[in-house]
Scaffold this motif. Sequence first.
Motif, PDB file in Angstrom:
ATOM      1  N   LEU A 118     -60.509  20.028  53.117  1.00  0.00           N
ATOM      2  CA  LEU A 118     -59.118  19.856  53.513  1.00  0.00           C
ATOM      3  C   LEU A 118     -58.234  19.333  52.381  1.00  0.00           C
ATOM      4  O   LEU A 118     -57.110  19.814  52.200  1.00  0.00           O
ATOM      5  CB  LEU A 118     -59.021  18.922  54.721  1.00  0.00           C
ATOM      6  N   VAL A 119     -58.709  18.367  51.618  1.00  0.00           N
ATOM      7  CA  VAL A 119     -57.904  17.790  50.544  1.00  0.00           C
ATOM      8  C   VAL A 119     -57.520  18.862  49.528  1.00  0.00           C
ATOM      9  O   VAL A 119     -56.356  18.967  49.116  1.00  0.00           O
ATOM     10  CB  VAL A 119     -58.662  16.637  49.849  1.00  0.00           C
ATOM     11  N   ARG A 120     -58.488  19.685  49.141  1.00  0.00           N
ATOM     12  CA  ARG A 120     -58.209  20.755  48.181  1.00  0.00           C
ATOM     13  C   ARG A 120     -57.256  21.782  48.771  1.00  0.00           C
ATOM     14  O   ARG A 120     -56.323  22.253  48.094  1.00  0.00           O
ATOM     15  CB  ARG A 120     -59.509  21.445  47.761  1.00  0.00           C
ATOM     16  N   ILE A 121     -57.469  22.144  50.028  1.00  0.00           N
ATOM     17  CA  ILE A 121     -56.630  23.161  50.668  1.00  0.00           C
ATOM     18  C   ILE A 121     -55.181  22.679  50.751  1.00  0.00           C
ATOM     19  O   ILE A 121     -54.251  23.432  50.444  1.00  0.00           O
ATOM     20  CB  ILE A 121     -57.168  23.495  52.075  1.00  0.00           C
ATOM     21  N   VAL A 122     -54.986  21.438  51.158  1.00  0.00           N
ATOM     22  CA  VAL A 122     -53.627  20.885  51.247  1.00  0.00           C
ATOM     23  C   VAL A 122     -52.954  20.933  49.882  1.00  0.00           C
ATOM     24  O   VAL A 122     -51.782  21.309  49.765  1.00  0.00           O
ATOM     25  CB  VAL A 122     -53.658  19.438  51.796  1.00  0.00           C
ATOM     26  N   HIS A 123     -53.706  20.571  48.844  1.00  0.00           N
ATOM     27  CA  HIS A 123     -53.157  20.600  47.477  1.00  0.00           C
ATOM     28  C   HIS A 123     -52.762  22.022  47.080  1.00  0.00           C
ATOM     29  O   HIS A 123     -51.688  22.243  46.512  1.00  0.00           O
ATOM     30  CB  HIS A 123     -54.197  20.047  46.500  1.00  0.00           C
ATOM     31  N   GLU A 124     -53.621  23.003  47.406  1.00  0.00           N
ATOM     32  CA  GLU A 124     -53.327  24.383  47.024  1.00  0.00           C
ATOM     33  C   GLU A 124     -52.181  24.964  47.841  1.00  0.00           C
ATOM     34  O   GLU A 124     -51.359  25.725  47.311  1.00  0.00           O
ATOM     35  CB  GLU A 124     -54.588  25.250  47.170  1.00  0.00           C
ATOM     36  N   VAL A 125     -52.115  24.625  49.122  1.00  0.00           N
ATOM     37  CA  VAL A 125     -50.994  25.075  49.950  1.00  0.00           C
ATOM     38  C   VAL A 125     -49.680  24.532  49.383  1.00  0.00           C
ATOM     39  O   VAL A 125     -48.689  25.265  49.257  1.00  0.00           O
ATOM     40  CB  VAL A 125     -51.176  24.620  51.417  1.00  0.00           C
TER      41      VAL A 125
END
Length: 251
Positions: A118-125
């Motif tokens: 989730l942390v990576r996905i939020v950053h990429e979004v």
Amino acid sequence: MSRIKALFYSFWFVATVMVVIVLMWAKNSSHRTFRRMWGRWQRYAVGYDIEIIGSPDPQVGLFIANHQSIMDIVVLEETHPANICWIAKKEIGELPIIGKILTLPKMIAVDRKNPRELVRIVHEVDDRIKNGRAIVMFPEGTRHRGTKMLKFQNGAKMIANKLGLKVQPIVLIGTGAIADSKEFRVRSGHVKIIYLDPVDTSDSAWLENTRTKMQAIIDEHENSAQNLAENSEISEQNSTQNSASNSSGQC
């Protein structure tokens, strides 16, 4: 016949993906143009038409849609005005060569088995939105069979709440009938892309409520289609009976 068409379409689909990958490799700055062109090729090859109801809000950062078929992706790639960025399962990106369809245009690959993603996905979004992209995801997590959607996973809610994104639902009607991977069938047909009003994310139950609204629209269209088919069948029976009566009268 639809299975023979599915076989030919499978080769066509992979071939056109390869062509688009080569085009993006050569000129990646135009990847959205190439992807939209690719979506149009699929429509011409299969022979379906698209009806769009409503419109995407240009202020929306996250679009959520129901998922029935690969055609969900195809029709939105062709018609959505924004440079959309898909949140997709990482297995697609790991495919040799074909996986470039995710990595070259900087889609977001997700390992669904890893809750720490989730942390990576939020950053990429956040990165994609700052670069003018609009995010599209399927909150069901996978394709559903029939007309009943699966339970929505919490990923969409967590991303939207974390980044304060405006969310808009999209209801896709008819894509599952056009390309059915389980039955290995491809046929022509009619697709509806329905843009609902943006969601009030201040309501803690907004994701569940949105699913309910989307399901109601799917049910409404399904009932309308069934009624139309029944009325058509009755009309055909009446026509046959009238023809038979007229023939008897002439005798």
